[in-house]
Motif scaffolding. Structure first.
Motif, PDB file in Angstrom:
ATOM      1  N   ALA A  54       1.137  -1.345  -0.068  1.00 29.08           N
ATOM      2  CA  ALA A  54       0.125   0.126  -0.055  1.00 29.08           C
ATOM      3  C   ALA A  54       0.985   1.197   0.203  1.00 29.08           C
ATOM      4  O   ALA A  54       0.577   2.100  -0.587  1.00 29.08           O
ATOM      5  CB  ALA A  54      -0.969  -0.137   1.053  1.00 29.08           C
ATOM      6  N   ARG A  55       1.949   1.374   0.869  1.00 27.50           N
ATOM      7  CA  ARG A  55       2.865   2.334   0.858  1.00 27.50           C
ATOM      8  C   ARG A  55       3.492   2.506  -0.472  1.00 27.50           C
ATOM      9  O   ARG A  55       3.751   3.685  -1.201  1.00 27.50           O
ATOM     10  CB  ARG A  55       3.753   2.000   1.924  1.00 27.50           C
ATOM     11  CG  ARG A  55       3.512   2.672   3.330  1.00 27.50           C
ATOM     12  CD  ARG A  55       4.915   3.035   4.064  1.00 27.50           C
ATOM     13  NE  ARG A  55       4.553   3.804   5.273  1.00 27.50           N
ATOM     14  CZ  ARG A  55       4.230   2.786   6.519  1.00 27.50           C
ATOM     15  NH1 ARG A  55       4.216   1.484   6.396  1.00 27.50           N
ATOM     16  NH2 ARG A  55       3.958   3.327   7.730  1.00 27.50           N
ATOM     17  N   ASN A  57       2.586   1.726  -3.435  1.00 35.97           N
ATOM     18  CA  ASN A  57       1.758   2.190  -4.535  1.00 35.97           C
ATOM     19  C   ASN A  57       1.431   3.703  -4.439  1.00 35.97           C
ATOM     20  O   ASN A  57       1.481   4.348  -5.600  1.00 35.97           O
ATOM     21  CB  ASN A  57       0.184   1.510  -4.214  1.00 35.97           C
ATOM     22  CG  ASN A  57      -0.432   1.436  -5.420  1.00 35.97           C
ATOM     23  OD1 ASN A  57       0.179   1.383  -6.665  1.00 35.97           O
ATOM     24  ND2 ASN A  57      -1.833   1.623  -5.576  1.00 35.97           N
ATOM     25  N   THR A  58       1.646   4.259  -3.381  1.00 34.41           N
ATOM     26  CA  THR A  58       1.497   5.820  -3.187  1.00 34.41           C
ATOM     27  C   THR A  58       3.097   6.421  -3.726  1.00 34.41           C
ATOM     28  O   THR A  58       2.853   7.195  -4.481  1.00 34.41           O
ATOM     29  CB  THR A  58       1.364   6.052  -1.646  1.00 34.41           C
ATOM     30  OG1 THR A  58      -0.032   5.919  -1.560  1.00 34.41           O
ATOM     31  CG2 THR A  58       1.087   7.871  -1.693  1.00 34.41           C
ATOM     32  N   ALA A  61       3.249   6.317  -7.093  1.00 34.78           N
ATOM     33  CA  ALA A  61       2.131   7.067  -7.939  1.00 34.78           C
ATOM     34  C   ALA A  61       1.358   6.063  -8.993  1.00 34.78           C
ATOM     35  O   ALA A  61       1.019   6.428  -9.949  1.00 34.78           O
ATOM     36  CB  ALA A  61       2.541   8.321  -8.718  1.00 34.78           C
ATOM     37  N   GLY A  64      -4.240   4.199  -5.629  1.00 29.96           N
ATOM     38  CA  GLY A  64      -4.512   4.552  -4.185  1.00 29.96           C
ATOM     39  C   GLY A  64      -3.835   3.763  -3.250  1.00 29.96           C
ATOM     40  O   GLY A  64      -3.108   2.750  -3.352  1.00 29.96           O
ATOM     41  N   PRO A  65      -3.882   4.254  -1.813  1.00 29.00           N
ATOM     42  CA  PRO A  65      -3.112   3.770  -0.906  1.00 29.00           C
ATOM     43  C   PRO A  65      -3.804   2.497  -0.195  1.00 29.00           C
ATOM     44  O   PRO A  65      -3.943   2.084   0.979  1.00 29.00           O
ATOM     45  CB  PRO A  65      -3.106   4.788   0.162  1.00 29.00           C
ATOM     46  CG  PRO A  65      -4.665   5.475   0.171  1.00 29.00           C
ATOM     47  CD  PRO A  65      -5.108   5.275  -1.398  1.00 29.00           C
ATOM     48  N   THR A 158      -8.382   9.960   5.344  1.00 31.79           N
ATOM     49  CA  THR A 158      -8.292  10.273   3.905  1.00 31.79           C
ATOM     50  C   THR A 158      -9.005  10.881   3.125  1.00 31.79           C
ATOM     51  O   THR A 158      -8.696  11.397   1.960  1.00 31.79           O
ATOM     52  CB  THR A 158      -7.798   8.880   3.512  1.00 31.79           C
ATOM     53  OG1 THR A 158      -9.169   8.220   3.459  1.00 31.79           O
ATOM     54  CG2 THR A 158      -6.577   8.103   3.908  1.00 31.79           C
ATOM     55  N   GLU A 195       0.141   9.442   6.574  1.00 31.62           N
ATOM     56  CA  GLU A 195       1.382   9.594   5.666  1.00 31.62           C
ATOM     57  C   GLU A 195       0.554   9.874   4.404  1.00 31.62           C
ATOM     58  O   GLU A 195       0.964  11.073   3.696  1.00 31.62           O
ATOM     59  CB  GLU A 195       2.344   8.503   5.154  1.00 31.62           C
ATOM     60  CG  GLU A 195       3.357   8.377   6.332  1.00 31.62           C
ATOM     61  CD  GLU A 195       4.085   7.125   6.368  1.00 31.62           C
ATOM     62  OE1 GLU A 195       4.338   6.793   5.046  1.00 31.62           O
ATOM     63  OE2 GLU A 195       4.423   6.428   7.131  1.00 31.62           O
ATOM     64  N   PHE A 196      -0.414   9.068   3.692  1.00 29.86           N
ATOM     65  CA  PHE A 196      -0.976   9.292   2.493  1.00 29.86           C
ATOM     66  C   PHE A 196      -1.679  10.777   2.533  1.00 29.86           C
ATOM     67  O   PHE A 196      -1.526  11.537   1.700  1.00 29.86           O
ATOM     68  CB  PHE A 196      -1.939   8.438   2.307  1.00 29.86           C
ATOM     69  CG  PHE A 196      -2.745   8.717   1.015  1.00 29.86           C
ATOM     70  CD1 PHE A 196      -2.421   8.427  -0.120  1.00 29.86           C
ATOM     71  CD2 PHE A 196      -3.996   9.364   1.344  1.00 29.86           C
ATOM     72  CE1 PHE A 196      -3.226   8.680  -1.488  1.00 29.86           C
ATOM     73  CE2 PHE A 196      -4.973   9.470   0.239  1.00 29.86           C
ATOM     74  CZ  PHE A 196      -4.405   9.291  -1.231  1.00 29.86           C
ATOM     75  N   SER A 199       0.701  13.488   1.997  1.00 27.56           N
ATOM     76  CA  SER A 199       1.226  13.670   0.875  1.00 27.56           C
ATOM     77  C   SER A 199       0.726  14.441  -0.381  1.00 27.56           C
ATOM     78  O   SER A 199       1.259  14.991  -1.192  1.00 27.56           O
ATOM     79  CB  SER A 199       1.685  12.090   0.298  1.00 27.56           C
ATOM     80  OG  SER A 199       0.069  11.679  -0.332  1.00 27.56           O
ATOM     81  N   ALA A 201      -1.603  13.314  -2.178  1.00 26.30           N
ATOM     82  CA  ALA A 201      -1.863  12.511  -3.496  1.00 26.30           C
ATOM     83  C   ALA A 201      -3.263  12.535  -3.845  1.00 26.30           C
ATOM     84  O   ALA A 201      -4.222  12.646  -2.746  1.00 26.30           O
ATOM     85  CB  ALA A 201      -1.455  10.930  -3.226  1.00 26.30           C
TER      86      ALA A 201
END
Lengths: 212, 212
Positions: A54-55, A57-58, A61, A64-65, A158, A195-196, A199, A201
């Motif tokens: 998951a991390r 993937n962010t 880019a 999604g997370p 999120t 964290e997401f 970011s 994102a």
């Protein structure tokens, strides 16, 4: 940017004549899977691998997370570890669970992961599946669901919209013979969602701006 | 037959190294789409096309007795008409609605059919979507849902398992700005499900034989 919101940015063109949608993971996912042990014995080990995906993937880019893994329930053999691909694949159905279930069924040659002759399979996800993915897991044939957590925290952190689960979803799983375990590495999962969120994102809810 | 139950019969082999799942319609679907008028003005015309596809899917043995169309809501321009592909694609997620939504988004180059700059889109289905597809349509961006019917009749006739909808699903749609119309060609749809049931074609619920 309009491109980011509509999802046309990733490819920069439309595909009016397209006759298929290919559910594909990014290349890094296959490289990372090859680097994992072939068996992950404990729920915590399985979830740690899911959280890692998951991390990544962010960071890359590539969606999604969210990540989801399919393992054999008892031995922990990895069938596939998948990630959310909504924006890059231009497909609102390409949640991590749909990717994992679809790829696992293809790799095992069987649309029912709970069919006679197969070992029992487990789905491991870094948060409770959304309304769509809850239905998808019912049809997948998995016999065990492990999540990092459930409840409103992920949406609050999120901004992702998860939709309505059945009010008695735990009983629904039990009635269908699907074992459930929550709160595996919950704090680590929530930390990753924070964290997401920090970011910047993109969050890809449908019809952005028109929800009440 | 074991092959029919597990879904390995269609391809006769497993695909342990498979790295993608391709959501594809049968060739006949593209030929039939090309033969349709490019615009279908009324709900009844749109549903008749959907029912035609559902019947053809059983006749051609290319999937379950379900079809779904995506149209522009106001002008009735056909974006795509899709059918259920669970057994041939070895993918429990490949319901007609998921196929239609995914292909429509790919063809329009946008993961949100309700994005700014697009006309409003409508999903037309030959019965109320299952638990998974109800979630999928929430994320698709459609602004209108038209079904041939809802309630227990289809499951009772065919044996397909549809899973739990939210108890307040009509309000859930309304809250999200998705218009709903039920009972368009209901009798015709139920007649087609009775034909399907009489045909002896397979029903592909997960974990057959272990549900209580």
């Amino acid at each position: 940017m309009q491109e980011d919101r509509t999802g046309t940015g990733a490819l920069g063109q439309t595909h009016q004549q397209a006759r298929q949608v290919s559910l594909e993971l990014p290349d890094w996912a296959w490289e990372e899977m090859a680097a994992l042990p072939s068996q992950l014995a404990t729920p915590e080990e399985r979830m740690a691998a899911v959280l890692h995906f998951a991390r990544l993937n962010t960071l890359h880019a590539t969606g999604g997370p969210f990540a989801a893994g399919i393992f054999t329930r008892d031995s922990g053999t990895l069938v596939v570890l998948a990630v959310n691909r909504v924006v890059p694949l231009i497909c609102s159905c390409a949640h991590a669970e749909v990717m994992a279930i679809s790829l696992a069924q293809k790799r095992l040659g069987c649309f029912d992961l709970g069919a006679a002759g197969l070992p029992a399979h487990e789905l491991v996800v870094n948060w409770m599946p959304c309304a769509m993915c809850f239905g998808a897991l019912l049809w997948s044939g998995i016999r065990s669901l492990v999540v990092a957590g459930y409840g409103p925290e992920m949406e609050a952190i999120t901004g992702f919209d998860e939709g309505p689960l059945p009010p008695d979803w735990q009983q629904e799983l039990a009635r269908r013979g699907i074992a459930f375990r929550g709160n595996v590495l919950r704090a680590e999962s929530l930390a990753a969602f924070r964290e997401f969120a920090a970011s910047g994102a993109p969050v890809y809810n449908a019809r952005q701006g028109i929800l009440p």
